[in-house]
Design an enzyme around this catalytic site. Sequence first.
Site, PDB file in Angstrom:
ATOM      1  CB  CYS A   2      -0.940   0.111   1.196  1.00 24.47           C
ATOM      2  SG  CYS A   2      -2.148  -1.206   1.265  1.00 24.47           S
ATOM      3  NE  ARG A  28       4.630   1.806  -0.058  1.00 19.96           N
ATOM      4  CZ  ARG A  28       5.688   1.539   0.688  1.00 19.96           C
ATOM      5  NH1 ARG A  28       6.896   1.732   0.185  1.00 19.96           N
ATOM      6  NH2 ARG A  28       5.564   1.083   1.899  1.00 19.96           N
ATOM      7  CD1 TRP A  73      -0.227  -6.432  -2.920  1.00 20.51           C
ATOM      8  CD2 TRP A  73      -0.440  -6.899  -0.733  1.00 20.51           C
ATOM      9  NE1 TRP A  73       0.098  -7.749  -2.737  1.00 20.51           N
ATOM     10  CE2 TRP A  73      -0.024  -8.066  -1.404  1.00 20.51           C
ATOM     11  CE3 TRP A  73      -0.638  -6.958   0.640  1.00 20.51           C
ATOM     12  CZ2 TRP A  73       0.196  -9.270  -0.743  1.00 20.51           C
ATOM     13  CZ3 TRP A  73      -0.421  -8.159   1.298  1.00 20.51           C
ATOM     14  CH2 TRP A  73       0.000  -9.299   0.601  1.00 20.51           C
ATOM     15  CG  ASN A  99       1.825   0.853   4.302  1.00 23.92           C
ATOM     16  OD1 ASN A  99       2.970   1.260   4.301  1.00 23.92           O
ATOM     17  ND2 ASN A  99       1.548  -0.407   4.146  1.00 23.92           N
ATOM     18  N   GLY A 100      -0.454  -0.908   6.420  1.00 23.40           N
ATOM     19  CA  GLY A 100      -0.087  -1.736   7.573  1.00 23.40           C
ATOM     20  C   GLY A 100      -1.252  -2.621   7.969  1.00 23.40           C
ATOM     21  CD  GLU A 468      16.277 -14.152  -7.557  1.00 22.64           C
ATOM     22  OE1 GLU A 468      15.556 -14.513  -6.611  1.00 22.64           O
ATOM     23  OE2 GLU A 468      16.048 -13.134  -8.219  1.00 22.64           O
ATOM     24  CE  LYS A 472      13.331 -11.661 -10.040  1.00 21.08           C
ATOM     25  NZ  LYS A 472      13.890 -11.780  -8.750  1.00 21.08           N
ATOM     26  CD  GLU A 475       9.353 -11.859  -8.739  1.00 18.81           C
ATOM     27  OE1 GLU A 475       8.741 -11.353  -7.800  1.00 18.81           O
ATOM     28  OE2 GLU A 475      10.583 -11.777  -8.856  1.00 18.81           O
ATOM     29  CG  HIS A 491      18.541 -37.707  -3.171  1.00 20.69           C
ATOM     30  ND1 HIS A 491      18.960 -38.935  -2.726  1.00 20.69           N
ATOM     31  CD2 HIS A 491      19.649 -37.032  -3.550  1.00 20.69           C
ATOM     32  CE1 HIS A 491      20.299 -38.991  -2.803  1.00 20.69           C
ATOM     33  NE2 HIS A 491      20.723 -37.839  -3.301  1.00 20.69           N
ATOM     34  CE  LYS A 585      11.353  -3.336  -6.037  1.00 23.18           C
ATOM     35  NZ  LYS A 585      12.004  -4.515  -6.607  1.00 23.18           N
TER      36      LYS A 585
HETATM   37  C1  F6R Z   1      11.379 -10.919  -5.879  1.00 19.75           C
HETATM   38  C2  F6R Z   1      11.521  -9.878  -4.880  1.00 19.75           C
HETATM   39  C3  F6R Z   1      11.180 -10.192  -3.476  1.00 19.75           C
HETATM   40  C4  F6R Z   1      12.039  -9.347  -2.521  1.00 19.75           C
HETATM   41  C5  F6R Z   1      11.582  -9.550  -1.078  1.00 19.75           C
HETATM   42  C6  F6R Z   1      12.399  -8.734  -0.119  1.00 19.75           C
HETATM   43  O1  F6R Z   1      11.844 -10.507  -7.123  1.00 19.75           O
HETATM   44  O2  F6R Z   1      11.857  -8.761  -5.194  1.00 19.75           O
HETATM   45  O3  F6R Z   1      11.305 -11.547  -3.195  1.00 19.75           O
HETATM   46  O4  F6R Z   1      13.364  -9.716  -2.653  1.00 19.75           O
HETATM   47  O5  F6R Z   1      10.241  -9.182  -0.951  1.00 19.75           O
HETATM   48  O6  F6R Z   1      12.301  -7.361  -0.374  1.00 19.75           O
HETATM   49  P1  F6R Z   1      13.410  -6.342   0.067  1.00 19.75           P
HETATM   50  O7  F6R Z   1      14.653  -6.673  -0.690  1.00 19.75           O
HETATM   51  O8  F6R Z   1      12.862  -5.000  -0.271  1.00 19.75           O
HETATM   52  O9  F6R Z   1      13.605  -6.554   1.541  1.00 19.75           O
END
Ligand code: F6R
Length: 590
Positions: A2, A28, A73, A99-100, A468, A472, A475, A491, A585
């Site tokens: 948010c 956000r 969000w 927000n929260g 990772e 990517k 998502e 396994h 984000k």
């Molecule tokens: C995926 C991604 C998330 C962040 C995670 C932590 O591409 O960006 O998995 O890495 O939410 O966020 P930060 O780095 O802002 O603490």
Amino acid sequence: MCGIFGYVGNRKDAGRIVVRGIKSLEYRGYDSWGVARMIDGDIFIEKNVGKIGGVNPESFSELSSIAIAHTRWATHGGVTKENAHPHISCDKKISVVHNGIIENYQELREELKNKGHTFTSETDTEIICHMIAENLKTSKDLPEAVRITCQRFEGRYGFLIINTETNELIAARTGSPLIVGRGEDETFIASDIPAFMEHTKTVNYIDDGEMVITDGKETRFYEINSGKEIDKRNVEITLDIEEAKKGEYEHFMLKEIMDQKDTIARAVNQDEEQIQTIANAIRDAQGTFLSACGTAGKVCMASEYFFSVVAEKHVNFTPASEFPIYHHFLVPESLLIVVSQSGETADVLEAMKVAKSKRAKVLAVVNSEGSTIDREADYTLLINAGPERAVASTKAATGQMAVMLLVAYALADKLNEGRAVLLETASMINDMLNPRYMEHVSGIAENIKEEENVYIIGKSWNYPMALESAIKIQEVSYVHAEGFAGGELKHGPIALIQKGTPCIALIGNDETKMDTLSNTIELKARGAHIIGVAPENNEVFDEWIKVPDAETAQAIVNIIPIQVLAYYLAIKRGKDPDMPRNLAKSVTVK
Ligand code: F6R
């Protein structure tokens, strides 16, 4: 999660200002939006489901000098117009954006209902305006009602209110970010700086347990509990507006992937003394823990290998959401290293709180200068990647790895060697990201775009990069992707492989190369379609994505083509890579 933004000042188009600004906080959360403006002494609210990105600021140009806006969000209550913020008190005099999460909202809601308040949404947020209205009946003024209300809340909040009685914007924070932007006879308050960056670069950071009252000209800060006024320092920020724009690129994700041509060199440009101090702190610590979430967590896992291979030092990664369980192992001599792009991730802040409660020291590796994690850590290393706007982390992740690898070299008393390896890597990445390369990876995305499953394997630091890679791909393209340590295949997971299943092997020119090639051959024998990401081609690969031989920095170069692949998979499957469904984000809730 948010975004909130408010304006009060001498301009008469407050609505237009907050709509323009909130668009830059869309990262956000983006399931619904809303704006509240005061026009001729009444509060007018407009809100809807969908993205604020598509809303025209010009339709908010009526005369108004105070307004608040929100991009959501969803946490409590589904994605509906009723649940979108702002919310308003029964008497229509107090409106709020938040927000929260107010954790004890059910109990407070019942209490307020019993006192005659009517709720129109399923959100936790709506209790804020009703409760302030209720407390106002017995308080000397609105600020006191806000303070008393905040004292009842459990959980995390950053909120903004406007009211019909005064031309003041009031904000309060515990756990969710809020920053004040100071203009001339005007004040902005937002979850993040980009909302007001085009108007001012002078800011005040609001800390937990603090509130702000401003009429635009005069801005006062108070402690929520005691009501005591506090002084705040003006801070000049150095963010570059252009860096926060897409420029020639269609999407932020692509821009940020391409930014990696120079962000590694920027990350490496660290103060030598500071790096050495941190290396010494790690050396002296009785136990060094790494903690972070999601992609940043995978950076920490890769760093376990950096510390082990480069400095022969054992460090221990735990996802931040699990870290509090480890409090038994923390002593005042422990060191916690947290990694975060936003510097606002709730689980990471919680991990820091647990470490601090045991008097352990905290080192933060962050991108966002002035963020809560930056300000609360004992030491900070900034990665200097510039604003990262796409939800999927790319340049922040590789910048974080560069800094962690540099620290590992410093710990091994080889700082100069580390810097040389990383600068060489930076220059190879610059060469790698050329139009032909992008076209090649885009072609591979075209070949696999209809597939439902993709598996990725790696060993050593390529193992966290396999994890990772899966994040990517999942998502942004919504293809089911999973990463494994190559040796784990037999396994269990190898049962998933059928004729034609795309499998990506992440390989470097190191001691693990032959093992990963053997695992790749095992996959091929079960019919997998092999995409090799490696410095050299191999007959087992059906398709080869060439990467430079980057020695200890191989994890950094190997993840980049996967970021590119994920981006093109999203585009070819008709998805928006910058704003994937269900995500946001900055994850400011636990
Ligand atoms: C995926 C991604 C998330 C962040 C995670 C932590 O591409 O960006 O998995 O890495 O939410 O966020 P930060 O780095 O802002 O603490």
